[in-house]
Scaffold this active site. Structure first.
Site, PDB file in Angstrom:
ATOM      1  N   GLU A 191      21.284 -27.997  24.437  1.00 51.93           N
ATOM      2  CA  GLU A 191      20.945 -27.671  23.067  1.00 51.93           C
ATOM      3  C   GLU A 191      21.333 -29.460  22.657  1.00 51.93           C
ATOM      4  O   GLU A 191      22.224 -29.285  22.307  1.00 51.93           O
ATOM      5  CB  GLU A 191      20.673 -27.050  22.592  1.00 51.93           C
ATOM      6  CG  GLU A 191      20.147 -26.446  21.936  1.00 51.93           C
ATOM      7  CD  GLU A 191      20.024 -26.724  20.649  1.00 51.93           C
ATOM      8  OE1 GLU A 191      19.532 -27.887  19.940  1.00 51.93           O
ATOM      9  OE2 GLU A 191      20.884 -25.765  19.442  1.00 51.93           O
TER      10      GLU A 191
ATOM     11  N   CYS B 286      20.777 -28.203  13.593  1.00 51.00           N
ATOM     12  CA  CYS B 286      19.582 -29.192  14.676  1.00 51.00           C
ATOM     13  C   CYS B 286      18.085 -28.289  14.437  1.00 51.00           C
ATOM     14  O   CYS B 286      17.108 -28.995  14.683  1.00 51.00           O
ATOM     15  CB  CYS B 286      19.292 -28.468  16.760  1.00 51.00           C
ATOM     16  SG  CYS B 286      20.984 -29.482  16.912  1.00 51.00           S
TER      17      CYS B 286
END
Length: 458
Positions: free
Chosen positions: A232, A266
Site C-alpha cells: 500500500e 495516503c
C-alpha cells in the site's frame, strides 16, 4: 535515521533506542516460527478470544496511547484517540468474521472433476514481515496483524524509526492478550537490515505500507525469493465536484478530507477537480474552511492541525509549494512555514497548477491542496487519471448516470460518491498503478496471507 522519539511539536529528542543486534533478531524470528507451529493448530474460537482481549487492552490504554501517538508523530490528540478506538473495532471485526471468511468451500457437483467431493480450504502460510509507516502508527499495523493472527499466521514488525514507542507497545500487545509468545514481535532495526530478514527462509511473505521507492525495493527482494507481498504505497487522490453536487457540503468535507492527520494520509483527498460551473463557489468555500483550521499544540483538544511528523517532510512540502508558486500557482490560503517552533506548515490551497509543476504529479504529504478547473466531466476524468497513483477517489454528483460513469472510468482502488475516502474493516483497501498491489481489510485482507488449497477426494 536514529531509532528515536523526536517530538515534532518541539523538535526535541524524547527518547532514543538501541537497535536489536543480529542475535536478538535471530531470536525473534525463531520465536515467531515456533509460535506459528502452535498458533496454526489453535481454533478460530480460541484466537477470537485472544483477539477480543487485545481489543479490550487497547481501549483500556486509550489515553496514554493517544498521548504517545501525538508526541511521537504530531497527530492531534482527538484524532489519535479515535485511531486507538478504531484499532479495537478492527480487531473485534476479525475476531467475529475470520472463521466465516476462511470457511472451506465445496464444489456443488464434484462429479464434474471425477471426485466424490472437491473444493478449497484456506491455510496459514507462516511468518509474515510487516514494514510499516509512522503516519497511523497503530492502525496501519493492526489492520494487518488482526487478520494475519486470526488466520493462524505470526507477524514480525519493522516499524518506522521515528515511532519506536508505538512499536514497542505493539511488541507485547498480543502476548498480553493471550497469544503464544512470539506470535507478534517488533524488530528495532534500520531499513538497511530489512533485506536480510525478508530473505530468511522462515519469513514467508511481507506487507509494506509506505513510499513507492520503498515498495519497489521490498517487492524486488521478495520477487527474487518468490515470496508474496502486499503493498500500500502513495496516493494523490482526486476529489471531483460536479454541478449537481451540494457544493457547500462538498467544500466542508473537502477541508477535512485534505487535512486529516495534518494532511499526512495516503488516502487524503489531494487534488480537487471542480467543474467550471461551480469552481468559483467551491474554491471560495473550501478556502474559507481551510483558513479557519486551528493550527497549534497537538495535545490541545481544540487543535485541528499539528506539526508535520519530520523536519525533512516539512522541508519537502515547503519545496513543492515553492516550486509551484515560482511557476505561476496562486496560494489562495497559506503557502508558508509559520513563524513558530516545531515542524509546522500552514494549511494551503493552491490554484492555477500546471503540468510543469512538481505538485501536478507528486504526492503532497501534508496540508497542501491543489484545485483544478475542469470544463466538463471528460476533462475532470483526464485530470483525475493523469497521476501515476491510483489509491482512492471521491466524486460529488447527484446524477446517477455520472456516478456510474466515474465508477467505471476512474483509475483507483476505490470510489467514494458524495463522501470522503476512509478505510473500514468491512471494505477492501488498496490501490492500482503505483499505489500498490494486493488488498487489506474485509475478506480479501485475511485471505492475502493464506494458501488457497485445492482438495479432491476420490
Amino acid at each position: 535515521m536514529a531509532i528515536a522519539t523526536i517530538n515534532p511539536f518541539t523538535g526535541q529528542t524524547e527518547q532514543e533506542f538501541e537497535p536489536h543486534d543480529d542475535a536478538e533478531v535471530e531470536r525473534r524470528i525463531a520465536a515467531a516460527q515456533a509460535a506459528f507451529e502452535t498458533l496454526r493448530s489453535t481454533t478460530f474460537a480460541q484466537r477470537a478470544e485472544w483477539m477480543r482481549e487485545a481489543a479490550r487492552l487497547l481501549e483500556e490504554d486509550v489515553e496514554p496511547l493517544a498521548r504517545l501517538i501525538t508526541i511521537e508523530m504530531g497527530r492531534p490528540i482527538k484524532a489519535a484517540r479515535a485511531e486507538v478506538l478504531k484499532c479495537a473495532k478492527g480487531l473485534r471485526y476479525y475476531a467475529d468474521h475470520a472463521e466465516e471468511f476462511l470457511a472451506p468451500e465445496e464444489l456443488a457437483d464434484p462429479s464434474t472433476v471425477g471426485a466424490s467431493a472437491a473444493g478449497t480450504v484456506y491455510a496459514p502460510i507462516g511468518v509474515v514481515l510487516a514494514v510499516m509507516p509512522w503516519n497511523y502508527p497503530l492502525w496501519q499495523v493492526l489492520r494487518f496483524a488482526g487478520p494475519a493472527l486470526m488466520a493462524g499466521n505470526t507477524g514480525l514488525l519493522k516499524h518506522a524509526s521515528n515511532v519506536p514507542q508505538a512499536a514497542l507497545y505493539l511488541d507485547t500487545l498480543f502476548e498480553r492478550a493471550g497469544f503464544p509468545e512470539g506470535a507478534f514481535g517488533t524488530l528495532l532495526i534500520p531499513a538497511a537490515r530489512v533485506e536480510a530478514v525478508l530473505r530468511d527462509p522462515r519469513v514467508k511473505a511481507a506487507t509494506l505500507t509506505g513510499s513507492e521507492p520503498a515498495g519497489r525495493s521490498l517487492a524486488s527482494i521478495a520477487g527474487s525469493e518468490v515470496k508474496h507481498v502486499v503493498l500500500e504505497l502513495g496516493g494523490s487522490d482526486p476529489f471531483v465536484v460536479l454541478p449537481s453536487a451540494d457544493v457547500e457540503k462538498a467544500a466542508a468535507v473537502a477541508a477535512y478530507a485534505r487535512n486529516q492527520n495534518n494532511g499526512q494520509s495516503c488516502i487524503a483527498a489531494k487534488r480537487f477537480i471542480v467543474h467550471t460551473d461551480v469552481y468559483d463557489e467551491f474554491t471560495r468555500l473550501f478556502a474559507e474552511k481551510v483558513a479557519a483550521l486551528a493550527v497549534g499544540d497537538p495535545l490541545d483538544e481544540s487543535t485541528d492541525i499539528g506539526p508535520i511528523a519530520t523536519e525533512s517532510g516539512r522541508d519537502e512540502l515547503e519545496a513543492q509549494v515553492a516550486d509551484a508558486v515560482a511557476k505561476g500557482a496562486t496560494a489562495v490560503v497559506g503557502g508558508f512555514v509559520p513563524d513558530r517552533d516545531g515542524w509546522f506548515y500552514q494549511p494551503t490551497v493552491l490554484t492555477d497548477v500546471t503540468p510543469e509543476m512538481r505538485l501536478h504529479l507528486e504526492e503532497a504529504f501534508g496540508p497542501v491542496a491543489t484545485v483544478y478547473r475542469a470544463a466538463d466531466r471528460e476533462e475532470a476524468l483526464r485530470i483525475a487519471n493523469v497521476t501515476t497513483f491510483g489509491l482512492s477517489s471521491a466524486v460529488w454528483t447527484t446524477d446517477a448516470e455520472e456516478q456510474e460513469w466515474f465508477i467505471r472510468n476512474l483509475d483507483a482502488g476505490a470510489v467514494f460518491i458524495n463522501g470522503m475516502t476512509a478505510s473500514y474493516p468491512e471494505l477492501p483497501f488498496g490501490g492500482v498503478k503505483d499505489s500498490g498491489v494486493g488488498r487489506e481489510l474485509a475478506a480479501a485482507g485475511i485471505r492475502e496471507f493464506c494458501n488457497l488449497k485445492t482438495v479432491w477426494r476420490g
